[in-house]
Scaffold this active site. Structure first.
Site, mmCIF file in Angstrom:
data_model
loop_
_atom_site.group_PDB
_atom_site.id
_atom_site.type_symbol
_atom_site.label_atom_id
_atom_site.label_comp_id
_atom_site.label_asym_id
_atom_site.label_seq_id
_atom_site.Cartn_x
_atom_site.Cartn_y
_atom_site.Cartn_z
ATOM 1 C CG ASP A 133 37.260 -36.456 -7.244
ATOM 2 O OD1 ASP A 133 36.664 -36.334 -8.325
ATOM 3 O OD2 ASP A 133 36.826 -36.010 -6.179
ATOM 4 C CG HIS A 203 33.674 -34.420 -8.887
ATOM 5 N ND1 HIS A 203 34.373 -35.193 -7.994
ATOM 6 C CD2 HIS A 203 32.485 -34.148 -8.296
ATOM 7 C CE1 HIS A 203 33.639 -35.377 -6.908
ATOM 8 N NE2 HIS A 203 32.486 -34.755 -7.061
ATOM 9 C CB SER A 536 31.240 -33.921 -4.332
ATOM 10 O OG SER A 536 31.153 -35.242 -4.746
#
Ligand SMILES: *[C@@H]1O[C@H](CO)[C@@H](O)[C@H](O)[C@H]1NC(C)=O
Ligand SMILES: *[C@@H]1O[C@H](CO)[C@@H](O)[C@H](O)[C@H]1NC(C)=O
Ligand SMILES: *[C@@H]1O[C@H](CO)[C@@H](O)[C@H](O)[C@H]1NC(C)=O
Length: 769
Positions: A133, A203, A536
């Protein structure tokens, strides 16, 4: 720096680069795989050119990542010792276009642990969950190591790079970063970002804390009640493999990250990223994850946010557990009151102020500056609104084109005081609570139609926005997210994708202190927890549950863990109806695969569909040879051979039994190109994972039209753990025009011994790919 400036600067750099090296052809990054050891391959390349750069050495798969020009790439393709020359591609993380963050002091969020009950078992203790990620925020409360001892048998490390303050601990036990690929791709990555495992996007911290974030103190700003946990496997340890940066992720870096995670010893790997669907043999992510799964690592991937278009799902390989996104039973309501009516939307903003007042309203398409089109102002794109028309008003903006939070900022900049964000017809009822910077409410298409009619029929329309506390036990839930990518699988229609759905709308989890609250201009909020939407966010919910299953069943293969999660999923909602999509209609397995994640049942599935290396090998051999862009495809049999005992012969497709792709021993069933005159038989094999004698009988939900499902035999008995039994699912087309008209038909089969329910959706079509 604004987006415009970034694009300009990038163009400038490219311009310089192409002029500073006029003599050499443009280079690109490729994965090159050879029959020979890596040293021989490197010597081969060095003999052909001096103009190459080695980015990565992948000993495990006899490959290297190199930057070479086209001429050399085709020379290598034609070399008989070379098995594959695959170009790098750019991938992206799968949050929805406009995400944002919020300090959650203003409401009491997350009381219900994001809508699903959570099993008081081992909490994932002893398991390591890794992600590929944007990195991780090491100072997040979610990664405190309060009660955890030093990890045992962990081979990973904390590679802080040039980041002198980055520290791992007994919770965050590994952090590494891979940026050689993205840096060789003429893509601008910040200097600090490229040299540290720290999350500069937000994220990665969000996904990792969703899968395995620790218990967060009840008194935190976050509003957690005592005894609730954030992550799915709160006592699991975590490791971060950074391969994604603000501009995206190089597939070369992703491959490097996956291989490192496998070598370090992670148990579950969570990948909330992807690119357009590609042949498995030309997709470094598919190749890397195949390796990971063969090494015993369960791989969970997001399915993408390109819904609701059919065929939009990505991460299609059968060794991946591919996740769609749906809502939870928690809402953040926001009401719009106008002309004696109130409509209910969602928001994480504040109410219009001062209270008890009504404010003038205007529709965006009426707010364009004179002489400019209303096409842009309807969507409230930057600089499309006339301050003279908007000042002091609530503006109605249509969803789409630009980010949802950005629209509110555009309204604010033009002097507006509030926004109603309206779905168009295609977005229907799919709503998202965003942390808007002005009072705002996101409303459905049908509600907005009434509002717009009111605006049209009134000289001076007025209204206001009231944002209330979070609501729990909202019905119906789950509902499929509008954006969640849909099947069918465009590469192999015989493998149903996505595999499952999990909460992916308005998910609260840790973020990074390195980013502003929305990543947009003039937003300088920095907060420890944020709310994001996307597949996600759904993916790490499943990774967390995979960690729980692995902790209880340490010997299970990734395929067994995946099967347990899929066959126990539920296709109903909390209102005794089917899972619905954004239009309110019943959704299909093309939206939710096997159904909604069911963590408690996944720990005790009864039977599992295990998938061996030979099963995958035969499946891969059954596929059409790939013809992607003139590439020599990686030899899948060769990849299979990597996992055979050292003294065995290389695997060839002729060694396998002739199978059809739908016969892969998969926990769901999808048959394409059904014969209208003959029976199509699909084979499956289930493995018993419970002690003692058991007898399972099958029940079948027939498709509503055209195809009859028969299962033979219809009972299966087991007396030992590990015992496997085969059965056949027969599909007979009894009404060909009905099947053709429906395009795809959907049914299911379920084995039960009275205690366990082992359900597989069945998808059938007479269409051929
Ligand atoms: C959690 O909250 C309690 C009660 O306010 C406090 O005593 C304790 O120190 C907190 N623990 C942590 C780890 O912050
Ligand atoms: C919105 O308007 C209604 C009707 O005038 C009023 O009762 C309500 O208090 C207002 N809400 C806010 C947040 O101002
Ligand atoms: C149906 O099956 C029979 C026997 O296997 C075969 O001979 C025939 O060609 C098949 N027909 C079609 C339309 O596939």
């Amino acid at each position: 720096m604004g987006r415009g400036a970034a694009v300009l600067l990038l163009a400038f750099v490219l311009f310089l680069a192409s002029h500073s090296t006029p003599a050499s052809a443009a280079t690109k990054s490729y994965l090159v795989v050879s029959k020979d050891p890596v040293s021989v391959l490197l010597a081969l390349i060095a003999g052909l050119t001096s103009n190459f750069k080695t980015l990565y050495v992948f000993k495990e798969i006899k490959g290297i990542g190199v930057q070479i020009d086209d001429v050399l790439a085709s020379l290598l393709q034609n070399n008989p010792r070379v098995l594959a020359v695959i170009p790098d591609r750019l991938h992206n993380v799968y949050t929805t276009h406009s995400w944002g963050f919020l300090g959650l002091e203003t409401y009491d969020g997350n009381k219900e642990n994001q809508g699903w009950k959570w099993h008081a078992s081992t909490f994932g203790e002893g398991v390591v969950i890794g992600h590929v990620d944007t990195g991780v925020s090491p100072i997040s409360e979610s990664f405190r190591d309060d009660d955890l001892s030093a990890p045992f048998g962990w081979l990973g490390r904390c590679d802080a790079g040039k980041d002198t303050t980055f520290r791992c601990n007994n919770k965050l036990i590994g952090a590494r970063y891979f940026s050689a690929g993205i840096q060789s791709s003429n893509t601008l990555v910040g200097e600090a970002d490229a040299n540290s495992p720290r999350d500069y996007v937000g994220h990665g911290s969000h996904t990792l804390s969703t899968s395995a974030g620790g218990f967060v103190n009840g008194t935190s700003a976050f509003g957690h009640g005592k005894g609730t946990a954030k992550g799915g496997s709160p006592k699991a340890r975590v490791a971060s493999y950074k391969a994604c940066y603000a501009p995206g992720c190089s597939s070369m870096d992703i491959l490097a990250a996956i291989l490192a995670a496998v070598a370090d010893g992670v148990d579950v790997l969570s990948l909330s990223l992807g690119a357009d669907a590609a042949d498995y043999a030309a997709d470094l992510m598919a190749i890397g994850t195949f390796y990971a799964v063969q090494k015993g690592v369960t791989v969970v991937c997001a399915g993408g946010n390109s819904g609701p278009q059919p065929g939009s799902v990505s991460n299609l390989a059968p060794w991946m557990l591919t996740v769609g996104a749906s809502t939870m039973d928690r809402d953040f309501p926001a009401q719009v009151t106008y002309g004696g009516t109130t409509i209910k939307g969602l928001s994480l903003s504040t109410s219009t102020e001062p209270a008890n007042k009504q404010y003038p309203m205007i529709s965006g398409d009426k707010a364009n500056p004179d002489g400019q089109s209303s096409g842009n102002s309807a969507f409230c794109v930057p600089d499309s609104l006339d301050p003279a028309k908007v000042s002091g008003k609530i503006v109605v903006c249509t969803r789409g084109v630009n980010g949802r939070v950005e629209k509110g900022m555009v309204v604010k900049k033009a002097g507006g005081i509030g926004m109603v964000l309206c779905n168009d017809e295609s977005a229907g009822n799919g709503l998202i609570a965003d942390p808007h910077l002005i009072p705002a409410a996101h409303c459905s298409y049908s509600d907005c139609k009434k509002l717009i009619a009111y605006l049209r029929s009134n000289e001076s329309p007025v209204g206001n926005i009231t944002v209330a506390d979070a609501e729990f036990h909202v019905k119906p839930a789950p509902v499929m997210a509008f954006f969640s990518s849909r099947g069918p699988n465009t590469i192999t229609p015989q493998i149903l994708k996505p595999d499952i759905t999990a909460p992916g709308v308005s998910v609260i989890a840790a973020i990074s202190e390195e980013v502003s609250a929305t990543g947009l201009d003039f937003d300088d909020r920095r907060v420890p927890y944020g709310i994001m939407s996307g597949t996600s966010m759904a993916c790490p919910h499943v990774s967390g549950v995979a960690g729980l299953v692995k902790a209880e069943h340490t010997k299970w293969t990734p395929a067994m863990i995946k099967s347990a999660i899929m066959t126990t999923a539920s296709n109903g909602d909390n209102d005794n109806g089917p899972i619905r999509d954004e239009t309110g209609a019943a959704a299909t397995p093309f939206s939710y695969g096997s159904g909604q994640l069911n963590p408690v049942q996944a720990l005790d599935p009864g039977l599992v569909y295990d998938t061996t290396l030979y099963d995958y090998a035969n499946f891969l051999c059954s596929l059409r040879p790939t013809q992607s862009q003139n590439l020599l495809p990686i030899s899948i049999p060769f990849l299979v051979s990597l996992f055979l005992p050292a003294n065995s012969n290389p695997f060839t497709c002729s060694m396998g039994v002739a199978v059809r792709p739908e016969n892969l021993n998969y926990p769901s069933i999808s048959a394409a190109c059904l014969s209208v005159s003959n029976t199509t038989s699909v084979k499956r094999r289930v493995k018993n994972v419970v002690k003692g004698y058991s007898k399972y009988t099958v029940s079948i939900v027939q498709p509503t039209a055209g195809v009859k499902i028969t299962v033979k035999p219809n009972t299966l008995s087991f007396s030992q753990i590990g015992e496997e039994k085969e059965f056949t699912v027969e599909l007979d087309v009894d009404d060909a025009p009905a099947v053709a008209a429906a395009n795809y038909v959907f049914g299911s089969i379920e084995w039960t011994d009275g205690k366990h329910r082992v359900r597989s959706p069945v998808v059938a079509t007479t269409k051929c790919a």
